[in-house]
Motif scaffolding. Structure first.
Motif, PDB file in Angstrom:
ATOM      1  N   HIS A   1       0.822  -1.217   0.000  1.00  0.00           N
ATOM      2  CA  HIS A   1       0.000   0.000   0.000  1.00  0.00           C
ATOM      3  C   HIS A   1       0.857   1.269   0.000  1.00  0.00           C
ATOM      4  O   HIS A   1       0.305   2.367  -0.004  1.00  0.00           O
ATOM      5  CB  HIS A   1      -0.926   0.019   1.223  1.00  0.00           C
ATOM      6  CG  HIS A   1      -1.807  -1.183   1.323  1.00  0.00           C
ATOM      7  ND1 HIS A   1      -2.773  -1.480   0.387  1.00  0.00           N
ATOM      8  CD2 HIS A   1      -1.860  -2.177   2.246  1.00  0.00           C
ATOM      9  CE1 HIS A   1      -3.393  -2.592   0.732  1.00  0.00           C
ATOM     10  NE2 HIS A   1      -2.863  -3.050   1.848  1.00  0.00           N
ATOM     11  N   THR A   2       2.164   1.132   0.000  1.00  0.00           N
ATOM     12  CA  THR A   2       3.056   2.292   0.086  1.00  0.00           C
ATOM     13  C   THR A   2       3.544   2.674  -1.309  1.00  0.00           C
ATOM     14  O   THR A   2       4.277   1.912  -1.943  1.00  0.00           O
ATOM     15  CB  THR A   2       4.268   1.984   0.977  1.00  0.00           C
ATOM     16  OG1 THR A   2       3.812   1.612   2.282  1.00  0.00           O
ATOM     17  CG2 THR A   2       5.172   3.195   1.089  1.00  0.00           C
TER      18      THR A   2
ATOM     19  N   GLU B   1       2.254  14.483  -2.622  1.00  0.00           N
ATOM     20  CA  GLU B   1       1.593  13.278  -3.118  1.00  0.00           C
ATOM     21  C   GLU B   1       0.598  12.735  -2.080  1.00  0.00           C
ATOM     22  O   GLU B   1      -0.504  12.309  -2.426  1.00  0.00           O
ATOM     23  CB  GLU B   1       2.632  12.206  -3.462  1.00  0.00           C
ATOM     24  CG  GLU B   1       3.513  12.545  -4.661  1.00  0.00           C
ATOM     25  CD  GLU B   1       2.746  12.570  -5.962  1.00  0.00           C
ATOM     26  OE1 GLU B   1       1.611  12.048  -6.002  1.00  0.00           O
ATOM     27  OE2 GLU B   1       3.271  13.121  -6.956  1.00  0.00           O
ATOM     28  N   ALA B   2       1.000  12.764  -0.799  1.00  0.00           N
ATOM     29  CA  ALA B   2       0.087  12.311   0.252  1.00  0.00           C
ATOM     30  C   ALA B   2      -1.110  13.243   0.365  1.00  0.00           C
ATOM     31  O   ALA B   2      -2.252  12.799   0.550  1.00  0.00           O
ATOM     32  CB  ALA B   2       0.836  12.240   1.589  1.00  0.00           C
ATOM     33  N   GLY B   3      -0.895  14.546   0.244  1.00  0.00           N
ATOM     34  CA  GLY B   3      -2.000  15.501   0.298  1.00  0.00           C
ATOM     35  C   GLY B   3      -2.964  15.335  -0.851  1.00  0.00           C
ATOM     36  O   GLY B   3      -4.176  15.461  -0.693  1.00  0.00           O
ATOM     37  N   GLN B   4      -2.427  15.026  -2.034  1.00  0.00           N
ATOM     38  CA  GLN B   4      -3.288  14.816  -3.190  1.00  0.00           C
ATOM     39  C   GLN B   4      -4.149  13.574  -3.011  1.00  0.00           C
ATOM     40  O   GLN B   4      -5.336  13.564  -3.340  1.00  0.00           O
ATOM     41  CB  GLN B   4      -2.441  14.688  -4.452  1.00  0.00           C
ATOM     42  CG  GLN B   4      -3.251  14.551  -5.729  1.00  0.00           C
ATOM     43  CD  GLN B   4      -2.375  14.507  -6.963  1.00  0.00           C
ATOM     44  OE1 GLN B   4      -1.160  14.598  -6.859  1.00  0.00           O
ATOM     45  NE2 GLN B   4      -2.989  14.368  -8.121  1.00  0.00           N
ATOM     46  N   ALA B   5      -3.553  12.520  -2.462  1.00  0.00           N
ATOM     47  CA  ALA B   5      -4.316  11.297  -2.211  1.00  0.00           C
ATOM     48  C   ALA B   5      -5.410  11.539  -1.179  1.00  0.00           C
ATOM     49  O   ALA B   5      -6.534  11.053  -1.315  1.00  0.00           O
ATOM     50  CB  ALA B   5      -3.380  10.194  -1.736  1.00  0.00           C
ATOM     51  N   LEU B   6      -5.101  12.328  -0.143  1.00  0.00           N
ATOM     52  CA  LEU B   6      -6.091  12.626   0.891  1.00  0.00           C
ATOM     53  C   LEU B   6      -7.223  13.476   0.350  1.00  0.00           C
ATOM     54  O   LEU B   6      -8.396  13.241   0.634  1.00  0.00           O
ATOM     55  CB  LEU B   6      -5.410  13.334   2.063  1.00  0.00           C
ATOM     56  CG  LEU B   6      -6.328  13.748   3.214  1.00  0.00           C
ATOM     57  CD1 LEU B   6      -6.950  12.526   3.853  1.00  0.00           C
ATOM     58  CD2 LEU B   6      -5.551  14.555   4.250  1.00  0.00           C
TER      59      LEU B   6
ATOM     60  N   ALA C   1       6.850  13.859  -1.110  1.00  0.00           N
ATOM     61  CA  ALA C   1       6.028  12.954  -0.300  1.00  0.00           C
ATOM     62  C   ALA C   1       4.822  13.681   0.285  1.00  0.00           C
ATOM     63  O   ALA C   1       3.702  13.149   0.297  1.00  0.00           O
ATOM     64  CB  ALA C   1       6.887  12.350   0.815  1.00  0.00           C
ATOM     65  N   LEU C   2       5.015  14.909   0.765  1.00  0.00           N
ATOM     66  CA  LEU C   2       3.916  15.671   1.357  1.00  0.00           C
ATOM     67  C   LEU C   2       2.830  15.982   0.330  1.00  0.00           C
ATOM     68  O   LEU C   2       1.634  15.831   0.594  1.00  0.00           O
ATOM     69  CB  LEU C   2       4.454  16.968   1.962  1.00  0.00           C
ATOM     70  CG  LEU C   2       5.324  16.824   3.212  1.00  0.00           C
ATOM     71  CD1 LEU C   2       5.990  18.152   3.554  1.00  0.00           C
ATOM     72  CD2 LEU C   2       4.495  16.334   4.393  1.00  0.00           C
TER      73      LEU C   2
END
Length: 544
Positions: free
Chosen positions: A13-14, A345-350, A342-343
């Motif tokens: 999942h990473t 990409e993670a924000g876009q997924a959220l 990383a920030l």
């Protein structure tokens, strides 16, 4: 390394990203594509979530943007409405320098990026300066010496005496910038000609330390006029000479990261050190012989270049960007553009999961005044609900408390202490700990009226019987206390306990009527059995 850091259950999942920067950007496209294809062959067999479109080359502008996000996330300044609250980012790599800062102006140009966090828009200027990384800068210094000073052929090689290398140093070197330069100032090395690849020019570097000449060479390396025909004749004292005319001059507070941090760390300097300290350490290092210099530091790459790197980063900030020493803070080596990737990409997924777009529309359409009114109405409704619930609770579930009376007369302690040692003390009586007789007694007390007459008690005392006494445990010291009825008009309560060597201090409260008797609550520790019996004999207990 990543497989060891991330729990195995989370591998699939990473997401994994491989972004290449200036070192790969300057390669011919055929070579860079070959390199990325080979990297994908490895990554597609890993345990992580990866796709081919996540293995790519990013632009210098993207790299600068990611570095700014990482820095301001670390400083907790993302989402602030004022540009003065954010920090500019100076991310120095091996081949290029990324510059990013927030502008008060909203004009759009080729360096503009808008980052929206909540309702706040950050208008950024971001650009990458090719050839201004630490390794490329030293390569340019060698190319300048080859071009201006010439060399003496020695075994088919060009011998170059470098003022930023220690006495005793002599090594072969492959000079990329000795080739003709492209329009952007990068070398044309690696381009294929007649089936053969152009390699860098082979030179032999010889140490000839001269600190003043070394500092001057670093300043020349910073000046764009020497490396690009697009900006000829720049004066570093009048204009930021590392910037082309179409680039906005940096302003505000800056964190100098990555390569800047590496140089400070090499000379054992902390973030509080200044560029003056860097120059002093660099000069001391340059004056050592090569054998002494390389043994004075732990083994690491590019030890020979730090005599040049010290004056170079100072010239890059002062002349190349015209940023004052007071505007620069040396940042940690852990804050890099990769964290920004990383920030984001993670924000876009959220945001995809919770539909941030809908939130933004809602946020913009509602008037703030309406939100305030709704908030106040909500508070009123909550208070009303609490009051209704509290009034509907049956009496049997409520706790009983002794009525509070304030005694105005000054009392004295057992030791005759003054009133300054007196404290009012009232404690609630938990109804769960009282028996039926106790409730009747309390009802009897609470039916007193203010005019001295009494209502009919619910539990009258049998004629001729002794006053009814009951005991309970008191919170101070856990001593046994006695409560006795002595009057239908008043109730006085006393507590006595010992406080260290001061003796006994008396706490009192209640309303006392001397002419009609009193009720006493007193600790057995502070009164002997004989005194207690004497006191009881003197009290007039009315019979019913």
């Amino acid at each position: 390394m990543a497989e060891k850091q991330i729990p195995r259950r989370a591998h699939k999942h990473t997401p994994l990203f491989l972004y290449a920067t200036a070192g790969v950007r300057k390669l011919p496209s055929a070579d860079s594509e070959w390199l990325l294809d080979k990297a994908w062959d490895v990554l597609k067999n890993s345990s992580f979530l990866c796709s081919r479109d996540r293995v790519k080359i990013i632009t210098g502008m993207d790299e600068a943007y990611y570095g700014w996000v990482a820095l301001n996330h670390h400083m907790n300044t993302l989402g602030t409405s004022s540009s003065k609250m954010t920090y500019g980012s100076l991310d120095l790599g091996g081949s290029s320098l990324q510059v990013t800062f927030e502008n008060d102006k909203t004009e759009q140009d080729e360096t503009s990026i808008i980052l929206t966090i909540g309702s706040v828009d950050h208008h950024l200027s971001a650009y990458s300066l090719t050839g201004y990384g630490l390794n490329d800068a030293f390569d340019k210094s060698v190319a300048y010496l080859v071009k201006k000073l010439g060399g003496v052929a020695n075994n088919g090689k060009v011998q170059v005496k470098h003022p930023c290398l220690q006495t005793g140093y002599k090594e072969d070197y492959d000079c990329s910038y000795c080739h003709p330069l492209k329009q952007d100032g990068s070398p044309s090395v690696g381009e294929k000609t007649s089936g053969k690849e152009k390699q860098g020019v082979a030179v032999e570097l010889v140490g000839a330390p001269q600190w003043n000449e070394c500092s001057a060479l670093a300043k020349v390396t910073v000046n764009l006029s020497e490396w690009s025909s697009a900006s000829p004749g720049l004066d570093c004292n009048l204009h930021p000479c590392a910037l082309a005319s179409n680039l906005t001059q940096p302003h505000g507070k800056f964190f100098a990261m990555s390569g800047f941090f590496v140089v400070f760390k090499f000379f054992n300097l902390n973030a509080d050190a200044t560029l003056v300290d860097v120059l002093q350490r660099g000069q001391e290092f340059c004056e050592k012989t090569w054998n002494v210099a390389k043994s004075s530091v732990p083994p690491q790459p590019f030890i020979e270049q730090y005599c040049f790197r010290a004056p170079y980063i100072a010239s890059l900030l002062r002349e190349g960007l015209q940023i004052k020493d007071s505007q620069v803070i040396i940042g940690s080596g852990s804050i890099t553009w990769t964290l920004g990737v990383a920030l984001l990409e993670a924000g876009q997924a959220l945001s995809t999961r919770i539909d941030i777009q809908g939130y933004r529309i809602l946020h913009r359409e509602i008037n703030p005044n309406i939100l305030i009114i709704l908030f106040l109405i909500s508070i009123v409704l909550v208070i009303c609900a609490i009051l209704c619930v509290s009034n509907s609770i049956p009496r049997s579930f409520r706790k009983s408390y002794l009525p509070l009376y304030r005694q105005n007369s000054a009392g004295s302690s057992v030791l005759g202490m003054g009133s300054s040692f007196r404290f009012q003390l009232w404690s609630p009586i938990n109804s769960d700990c009282l028996d039926d007789q106790t409730f009747k007694f309390l009802d009897f007390v609470w039916h007193f009226t203010g005019d001295g007459r009494t209502k009919t008690p619910l539990s009258p005392t049998v004629a001729g019987s002794d006053p009814h006494l009951f005991s309970m445990s008191h919170g101070l010291g856990g001593s046994s206390v006695q409560l006795m009825e002595s009057s239908r008009q008043s109730l006085g309560v006393y507590h006595s306990y010992s406080v260290g060597s001061l003796g006994q201090m008396q706490f009192s409260s209640g309303v006392r009527n001397p002419s009609r008797g009193q009720t006493t609550l007193q600790s057995r520790r502070s009164q002997s059995r004989e005194d207690l019996s004497s006191t009881l004999a003197d009290i007039h207990v009315p019979k019913v």
